[in-house]
Design a protein around this motif. Structure first.
Motif, mmCIF file in Angstrom:
data_model
loop_
_atom_site.group_PDB
_atom_site.id
_atom_site.type_symbol
_atom_site.label_atom_id
_atom_site.label_comp_id
_atom_site.label_asym_id
_atom_site.label_seq_id
_atom_site.Cartn_x
_atom_site.Cartn_y
_atom_site.Cartn_z
ATOM 1 N N ALA A 110 0.729 -1.196 -0.043
ATOM 2 C CA ALA A 110 -0.069 0.005 -0.119
ATOM 3 C C ALA A 110 0.921 1.213 -0.025
ATOM 4 C CB ALA A 110 -0.889 0.175 1.197
ATOM 5 N N ASP A 140 2.728 -3.841 7.356
ATOM 6 C CA ASP A 140 2.003 -2.594 7.263
ATOM 7 C C ASP A 140 2.878 -1.438 8.122
ATOM 8 O OD1 ASP A 140 1.431 -2.724 10.294
ATOM 9 O OD2 ASP A 140 -0.675 -3.679 9.747
ATOM 10 N N ALA A 162 -5.968 2.972 -2.113
ATOM 11 C CA ALA A 162 -5.823 3.047 -0.253
ATOM 12 C C ALA A 162 -5.952 4.482 0.061
ATOM 13 C CB ALA A 162 -4.500 2.476 -0.151
ATOM 14 N N LEU A 185 -3.444 5.073 7.411
ATOM 15 C CA LEU A 185 -2.929 4.160 6.284
ATOM 16 C C LEU A 185 -2.562 2.865 6.963
ATOM 17 C CD1 LEU A 185 -1.465 6.283 3.372
ATOM 18 C CD2 LEU A 185 -3.421 4.691 2.971
ATOM 19 N N GLU A 188 -3.051 -0.687 6.349
ATOM 20 C CA GLU A 188 -3.399 -0.987 4.900
ATOM 21 C C GLU A 188 -2.237 -2.146 4.555
ATOM 22 O OE1 GLU A 188 -5.706 -0.287 2.438
ATOM 23 O OE2 GLU A 188 -6.789 0.753 4.030
#
Length: 303
Positions: A110, A140, A162, A185, A188
């Motif tokens: 992401a 992540d 995203a 985020l 993600e």
């Protein structure tokens, strides 16, 4: 559809913007579109953009701040990934090629974050060489909480889907809007950090103004409040990681405020972050910061 949408927010930086765009058009990788968002400039920014013709998609809005400008670029982006570049910074020719290599290497994470080369004068960038790739993958962004590297929007490539899912940047005029985005985020799938080669020349300006100090204070207060309200993902299971990231930033900003001659703001931010620090706990900071501020003020008075 291009692979990258390059979003460049700008405000009254016509001369620097030209240098930034030239660094974009010198990229080895050419599968991109360029979106420059003029945040209500009053200089000759529009004339500069006109000279580039169809190579640049110029967007314009009334002055609303960098977060809102980036969001307009995100809305108009057609690429698979959005890459952010500030209008006073410069890419090395290998920047986009390096991002793309890492994206493919780690299964389209992401977020991919590069490393900057701070500079004051252009000749300093001539010493930067293209080192062999060194990159690190994480589940992540929150999984990087114990890592130490520069975290800023001007070195990130984010999957467009995203970005839109989390709503882009806050439109508040604060410092730290890039950290807020990264926290949203935070869960993600996939994060990669490029340790080498360095990808962007990160221009350093003069000393911090009073308004910059205030925006830094306001930004950290916003991050702390968002965490308190449960605005960031991950729930209780990821709280420690979130606090590590937020409080590391808070400690940096409290010190910056004190050294910048705003001890009152430094102590107020210390107070607002105290409950979160107790949850960690960070005794050395909690016990040591107030007397350090007093000593800092006394040093400044003696000058």
């Amino acid at each position: 559809m291009p692979f990258f949408s390059i979003v460049i927010p700008t405000y009254n930086r016509a001369r620097l913007l030209e240098e930034t765009l030239e660094s974009v058009f010198a990229q080895e990788s050419t599968d991109y579109e360029v979106l420059v968002v003029d945040d209500g400039s009053t200089d000759d920014t529009q004339a500069v953009l006109a000279r580039y013709g169809e190579r640049v998609r110029g967007l314009r809005q009334t002055n609303q701040g960098q977060g809102a400008a980036r969001n307009l670029g995100i809305q108009q982006a057609t690429g698979e990934y959005v890459v952010f570049l500030d209008s006073d910074d410069l890419w090395f020719p290998w920047a986009l090629a390096t991002y793309r290599q890492v994206i493919h290497m780690y299964g389209e994470p992401a977020v991919v974050m590069g490393s900057p080369a701070p500079f004051h004068h252009l000749e300093e960038l001539g010493r930067v060489r293209r080192e062999p790739l060194r990159a690190h993958a994480f589940a992540d962004y929150f999984a990087t909480a114990e890592e130490s590297f520069v975290r800023t929007a001007c070195v990130i490539a984010v999957r467009t889907e995203a970005l839109r899912q989390v709503g882009g940047f806050t439109s508040r005029r604060i410092s730290g809007e890039d950290h807020d985005l990264l926290y949203r985020l935070g869960t993600e799938r996939g994060f990669a950090w490029i340790e080498a080669p360095l990808v962007v020349g990160y221009r350093q300006h003069g000393g911090s103004s009073s308004r910059e100090l205030e925006r830094g204070f306001e930004g950290l207060c916003y991050l702390l409040e968002q965490e308190r309200l449960g605005a960031y993902p991950g729930g209780a299971a990821r709280r420690r990681e979130r606090l590590m990231l937020i409080l590391h930033n808070a400690r940096h900003v409290t010190r910056w405020l004190a050294e910048g001659g705003r001890p009152g703001l430094a102590l107020e931010l210390y107070r607002r972050s105290l409950r979160a620090h107790l949850a960690m706990p960070r005794w050395r900071y909690m016990l040591g910061f107030p007397p350090w501020v007093v000593a800092s003020v006394l040093r400044q008075l003696r000058r």
